[in-house]
Structure formats: structure tokens, C-alpha cells
Enzyme design. Sequence first.
Site, PDB file in Angstrom:
ATOM      1  N   HIS A 175       0.675  -1.494  -0.311  1.00 38.34           N
ATOM      2  CA  HIS A 175       0.134  -0.296   0.263  1.00 38.34           C
ATOM      3  C   HIS A 175       1.252   1.208   0.044  1.00 38.34           C
ATOM      4  CE1 HIS A 175      -2.221   3.081   2.034  1.00 38.34           C
ATOM      5  NE2 HIS A 175      -3.373   2.846   1.223  1.00 38.34           N
TER       6      HIS A 175
ATOM      7  N   GLU B 151       2.338   1.979  -3.519  1.00 41.82           N
ATOM      8  CA  GLU B 151       0.968   2.005  -4.437  1.00 41.82           C
ATOM      9  C   GLU B 151       1.213   3.854  -4.059  1.00 41.82           C
ATOM     10  OE1 GLU B 151      -3.285   3.631  -3.598  1.00 41.82           O
ATOM     11  OE2 GLU B 151      -2.994   1.699  -2.988  1.00 41.82           O
ATOM     12  N   HIS B 152       0.952   4.640  -3.321  1.00 43.59           N
ATOM     13  CA  HIS B 152       1.301   5.814  -2.675  1.00 43.59           C
ATOM     14  C   HIS B 152       2.191   6.408  -3.092  1.00 43.59           C
ATOM     15  CE1 HIS B 152      -2.183   6.916   0.999  1.00 43.59           C
ATOM     16  NE2 HIS B 152      -1.972   5.508   0.008  1.00 43.59           N
TER      17      HIS B 152
ATOM     18  N   GLU C  73      -4.837   7.418   7.957  1.00 42.55           N
ATOM     19  CA  GLU C  73      -5.261   7.253   7.196  1.00 42.55           C
ATOM     20  C   GLU C  73      -5.821   5.402   8.292  1.00 42.55           C
ATOM     21  OE1 GLU C  73      -5.486   4.514   2.781  1.00 42.55           O
ATOM     22  OE2 GLU C  73      -4.161   5.842   3.214  1.00 42.55           O
TER      23      GLU C  73
END
Length: 430
Positions: free
Chosen positions: A66, A69-70, A141
Site C-alpha cells: 500500500h 502504491e502511494h 489514514e
Amino acid sequence: MNKHVDKQLRMSRYTSILDNGLRVELLPMPGYHKTYAVMSADVGSVDTDFTLSDGSQVHLPAGTSHYLEHKLFEKKDHDAFDLFGKLGADSNAFTDFTRTAYLFSTTSKLHQCLDVLLDFVQDPYFTPALVNKERGIIASEIRMYQDQPSERLYMGMMGNLYPNDPMHNDIAGTVRSIQQITADDLYQLYDAFYQPANMSLLVVGKLDPEQTMEWISDNQSRKEFRPGYQRPSSLKIADPSGHDVIASGQVKMPVHRSSVMVGLRGVQQFENGRERLKYRLSAELLLALLFDENSDNFLKLYNQGIIDDTFGYQFEMQRGFHFACFSTSTDKDDQFIDSVRQILDQADKELISSRQQFNMIKRAWLGRLIGLLDSPETVAERFAGKLYDNALLTDEIACLKGISIDDLSSVINQLIKPGHLTTYKVLRQN
């Protein structure tokens, strides 16, 4: 480039595997103005421990996929989001348990948008400074999700179903684990999984297949990739039999009403993606037959006040694992658990008398899937890559047509095992 024509649905599909191993799927939809493109890598949050082709072992912190991906959008002198914006295109990305995808939609300048997509995904730029800059954003988040009762309910259930496997971690990782992620970790994950032979590109909507394939091929011919790529081995389930499932769990939160989730872990293994697709569709039909809002079971539980409009169920299938879950907000949490258990235990008996309902549900599902063909966005988003052997929505429709009530009976025998069931509650604090 291979062409396949579905005469019944009047759709053409063009497929090509480029010299570097990238699989390209083109689905032109004449009469539409928008084009969607999705570039996927067969890697996700569960791929934290893997073995490279030379036998070396790699361990990465939870949330690395993740995090990558950011950061993949950000380069030394620009951000890919800005490039898409200047072209009038919308762009996004997502990471799930076993897949990471990067996508855009546009009504013009498809060639330029494809170049941006291919270039930013295939040109990583990770530095300690850029990686450190992201920690606070992702930590916020994670904390936001931890404050959501529905997320705590789901992840609590996952922790019970897979206590010794990476699925019990949030896809974004934990606040602690992301503090350990380094630029070197991102490069290590990227080099291991972001090779063309482990990726696919799907373009759907307004496009000329010959011209679009030429644009993609030209882009790829200008780049060099590792020859003879072998995908690392990863995600070995700690207990394939499912005997490590934790029976129950709970947490208290400041909520107005308690909620409960029942999880059912599957252990069936599949030899290929099309078998996996058939099993998933059969399982979803079975759950609809047993729990859909028009079923006798739903109406009985609703009238008894055991469930309300928050009730939901789903069947989730990923590379290497699958499960079903059922949830509701209720003051009768134990009655809900007992009712779900009873319905599952009696599924084979109910199936015997439900042939007519099965045919009705199947026809309704076929109509719904065919209706989804009107949306290029939905066609693109339902593409799961290698999980189902690159099946498109048209393949789902063909598979669904061939499913019989006997296939649902097989799912009952393979999926519904009492020892593989767990419950998790989010209870109201006093």
C-alpha cells in the site's frame, strides 16, 4: 494480437502478450465516449514474506504494498497525478490483499494518457525523504479506519479467521509497521513483483484496437526489463486446514448500537483461475439463495427484529484464500449468530426445495451482469487479472450460464464447516 468475438454479446476482445511478458487486453466499445485503463500487478498486502528465484528470503513490514502504491505516483520532478490532470484525465489507484492497480479514465488524448500510466508505473523513484514524508499521511489514514466500527468489526473477524497469516493485518498496515518501511523496502518489493510478466493492462471503451496496441508496444519497446523473470513464491497459509480459526472475539467502542459479524473460512484449493471463478459465482448464488432480502430466511429474521436494514453478506475470494461473512447491527447478537449457524447447517436441505428460486436468482443475476456491460468503468473495475485467468465480464456471464444447482451443493460440502466459523462483536460501551 489475438481477436475473440462474443457473437451473442456482440463484443470483440483483443489480447496480446508483449515480448517483455506484459499481457494487454483491449475491449473496444463502439458508441462510447470514455476510455478506462487499468494496469495491475499481481502483488498485494499479503505479500510481505516471499522467496526469490535464487532462494533468498525476504521479509517486509505490513503495509509495504500500500505504501508503494502511494509513492509510485511521485517522481523526482513531477507527480503523475498532475500529468493526468493536465491531460483532462481522472486517475486513481488501489491496493487489496493480493493485487495493486493503477487506473485512469479519459475522453480524449488516450495515447498520452497511456504513456503517462506506463511510464510512471514502470519508473520507480523512492528516496528516504519522500518515504518519510508519507508516514504521517498513511498513519492518519490507519487511525481513521481504526475509529470506524465497521472497519474494526471486519478486521476483528479477519483476525479470527486468519490469526497466523498476513490477512489479519489491515491492508495499509499498522501505525507501528509503517514506521519501519524504508525506500530500500519499496525497491525490493518493486523489483520482485513489478515486472511486466507479473502485470497486465486492460483498456476498455472508446479505442481503436490496432492503433492502441501499437501505442502500447511502442512504449514498451523503448524500455529494458529483466529477462527470464520468475515471480517470487509468497503467501503460504500457516494452517491450510483452517484449524487455527479463533471461535470468537469482541471489542467495546462508543457506538449507539452493537454490531456483530459471522465469518466462514474456506479451505478449498483450485488448480486454475476459471475453476476459482466458477466456485466464486456458485458461492455467491448460494448466499443469495439463503440470505437475499427476498429469501424466507431474511424476512423471518427481519420480522423477529434480529436483523435490520444494516444486514449484509459477502463472499470474498483472493489468491490463496477465500471466506464468507454476514453482519448486522442488532441488540440480539447471540440470536443472530445462532440463526446464521442454523441457516448454514441446513443449507443442503433448503437447496433441495429451492430449485425454482435458484432459477429465478440465476436469471436475475444474468440480467444484472449483462446490464453492467453498458458501463466501461464497471467492465474495467471487475477485471481481476490472474486471479480468474484474466476473465472479463463477458467470461463471468458465460460461466454463470453454465452453473447448475448441483454446483451450489458442491459449495455447501466444501465451504460450510462448523470448525471454520468465527464471530466478532463491536459492543456498545456502558
